[in-house]
Design a protein around this motif. Structure first.
Motif, PDB file in Angstrom:
ATOM      1  N   LYS A   1       3.949   9.994  -9.693  1.00  0.00           N
ATOM      2  CA  LYS A   1       3.283  10.201 -10.983  1.00  0.00           C
ATOM      3  C   LYS A   1       2.550  11.546 -10.995  1.00  0.00           C
ATOM      4  CE  LYS A   1       0.126   8.027 -14.230  1.00  0.00           C
ATOM      5  NZ  LYS A   1      -0.736   6.881 -14.499  1.00  0.00           N
ATOM      6  N   ALA A   2       1.865  11.869  -9.911  1.00  0.00           N
ATOM      7  CA  ALA A   2       1.167  13.143  -9.829  1.00  0.00           C
ATOM      8  C   ALA A   2       2.144  14.308  -9.887  1.00  0.00           C
ATOM      9  CB  ALA A   2       0.337  13.201  -8.549  1.00  0.00           C
ATOM     10  N   ALA A   3       3.284  14.186  -9.226  1.00  0.00           N
ATOM     11  CA  ALA A   3       4.275  15.256  -9.227  1.00  0.00           C
ATOM     12  C   ALA A   3       4.873  15.456 -10.617  1.00  0.00           C
ATOM     13  CB  ALA A   3       5.372  14.957  -8.223  1.00  0.00           C
ATOM     14  N   VAL A   4       5.111  14.361 -11.324  1.00  0.00           N
ATOM     15  CA  VAL A   4       5.669  14.434 -12.673  1.00  0.00           C
ATOM     16  C   VAL A   4       4.663  15.058 -13.637  1.00  0.00           C
ATOM     17  CG1 VAL A   4       6.425  13.014 -14.625  1.00  0.00           C
ATOM     18  CG2 VAL A   4       7.273  12.539 -12.328  1.00  0.00           C
ATOM     19  N   ASN A   5       3.390  14.769 -13.458  1.00  0.00           N
ATOM     20  CA  ASN A   5       2.355  15.268 -14.352  1.00  0.00           C
ATOM     21  C   ASN A   5       1.990  16.721 -14.115  1.00  0.00           C
ATOM     22  OD1 ASN A   5       2.137  12.862 -15.741  1.00  0.00           O
ATOM     23  ND2 ASN A   5       0.588  12.038 -14.368  1.00  0.00           N
ATOM     24  N   HIS A   6       2.490  17.312 -13.034  1.00  0.00           N
ATOM     25  CA  HIS A   6       2.185  18.725 -12.777  1.00  0.00           C
ATOM     26  C   HIS A   6       3.183  19.607 -13.373  1.00  0.00           C
ATOM     27  CE1 HIS A   6      -0.703  17.282  -9.731  1.00  0.00           C
ATOM     28  NE2 HIS A   6      -1.341  18.355 -10.151  1.00  0.00           N
TER      29      HIS A   6
ATOM     30  N   LEU B   1       0.832  -1.210   0.000  1.00  0.00           N
ATOM     31  CA  LEU B   1       0.000   0.000   0.000  1.00  0.00           C
ATOM     32  C   LEU B   1       0.861   1.253   0.000  1.00  0.00           C
ATOM     33  CD1 LEU B   1      -2.830  -0.990   2.509  1.00  0.00           C
ATOM     34  CD2 LEU B   1      -3.072  -0.591   0.044  1.00  0.00           C
ATOM     35  N   LYS B   2       1.923   1.248   0.786  1.00  0.00           N
ATOM     36  CA  LYS B   2       2.807   2.418   0.818  1.00  0.00           C
ATOM     37  C   LYS B   2       3.524   2.583  -0.515  1.00  0.00           C
ATOM     38  CE  LYS B   2       6.432   5.000   2.780  1.00  0.00           C
ATOM     39  NZ  LYS B   2       7.221   5.422   3.859  1.00  0.00           N
ATOM     40  N   VAL B   3       4.014   1.501  -1.081  1.00  0.00           N
ATOM     41  CA  VAL B   3       4.716   1.571  -2.365  1.00  0.00           C
ATOM     42  C   VAL B   3       3.782   2.116  -3.446  1.00  0.00           C
ATOM     43  CG1 VAL B   3       5.791   0.165  -4.177  1.00  0.00           C
ATOM     44  CG2 VAL B   3       6.383  -0.223  -1.767  1.00  0.00           C
ATOM     45  N   GLU B   4       2.541   1.639  -3.455  1.00  0.00           N
ATOM     46  CA  GLU B   4       1.564   2.132  -4.434  1.00  0.00           C
ATOM     47  C   GLU B   4       1.269   3.609  -4.228  1.00  0.00           C
ATOM     48  OE1 GLU B   4      -1.829  -0.436  -3.981  1.00  0.00           O
ATOM     49  OE2 GLU B   4      -0.688  -2.193  -4.627  1.00  0.00           O
ATOM     50  N   ALA B   5       1.145   4.040  -2.995  1.00  0.00           N
ATOM     51  CA  ALA B   5       0.887   5.457  -2.697  1.00  0.00           C
ATOM     52  C   ALA B   5       2.063   6.311  -3.153  1.00  0.00           C
ATOM     53  CB  ALA B   5       0.621   5.647  -1.211  1.00  0.00           C
ATOM     54  N   GLU B   6       3.277   5.841  -2.924  1.00  0.00           N
ATOM     55  CA  GLU B   6       4.463   6.568  -3.378  1.00  0.00           C
ATOM     56  C   GLU B   6       4.462   6.698  -4.893  1.00  0.00           C
ATOM     57  OE1 GLU B   6       8.203   4.991  -2.063  1.00  0.00           O
ATOM     58  OE2 GLU B   6       7.593   5.095   0.025  1.00  0.00           O
TER      59      GLU B   6
END
Length: 140
Positions: free
Chosen positions: A135-140, A125-130
């Motif tokens: 991905k969100a940071a890269v897409n911004h 769960l932590k790995v998936e959240a990371e």
């Protein structure tokens, strides 16, 4: 205080030091990513850890010192901090007070015989959240 996303941080609250080595061995077998496991023998010691460090997972043994059950210790720990995922671990999860984790203020009650898949899933769960955060940071 934000958690260090490169490390999976675990606090084990258990009066038996052997449980610490068991948890560490399980994580070494499950992953090569960094895992930090702190250990407290009693609740007051655990509260000190919780005040100093963020944890991804808190594992609370159902019976501390043979006399203190999670019925007392879980609300004590949860009242200190409740941002962490808290799981009561026990060799016997059939006590009535363990039937509803939410009534104790915890997220899970885990039979120690099933600790390996539980730890694997919590780490995943932590790995998936990371991965989502990156991905969100890269897409911004």
């Amino acid at each position: 205080m934000a958690s260090d996303f490169s490390v999976f941080n675990v606090l084990l609250i258990d009066d038996e030091i052997e449980e610490l080595e068991l948890i560490k061995r399980i994580f070494r077998a499950l992953t090569h990513t960094p895992i930090r496991v702190d250990h407290a023998y009693k609740c007051s010691e655990a509260v000190n850890f919780l005040q100093r460090h963020p944890y991804d997972l808190v594992l609370l043994d159902n019976h501390l010192s043979g006399n203190i059950s999670a019925e007392f210790s879980a609300p004590f720990i949860v009242s200190a901090f409740k941002t962490e995922t808290v799981a009561i671990i026990s060799n016997d999860i059939h006590h009535a007070y363990l039937s509803d984790p939410k009534s104790l203020g915890v997220d899970h009650v885990i039979d120690k015989a099933k600790i390996i898949p539980f730890l694997r899933d919590q780490h995943a769960l932590k790995v998936e959240a990371e991965a989502r955060n990156i991905k969100a940071a890269v897409n911004h």
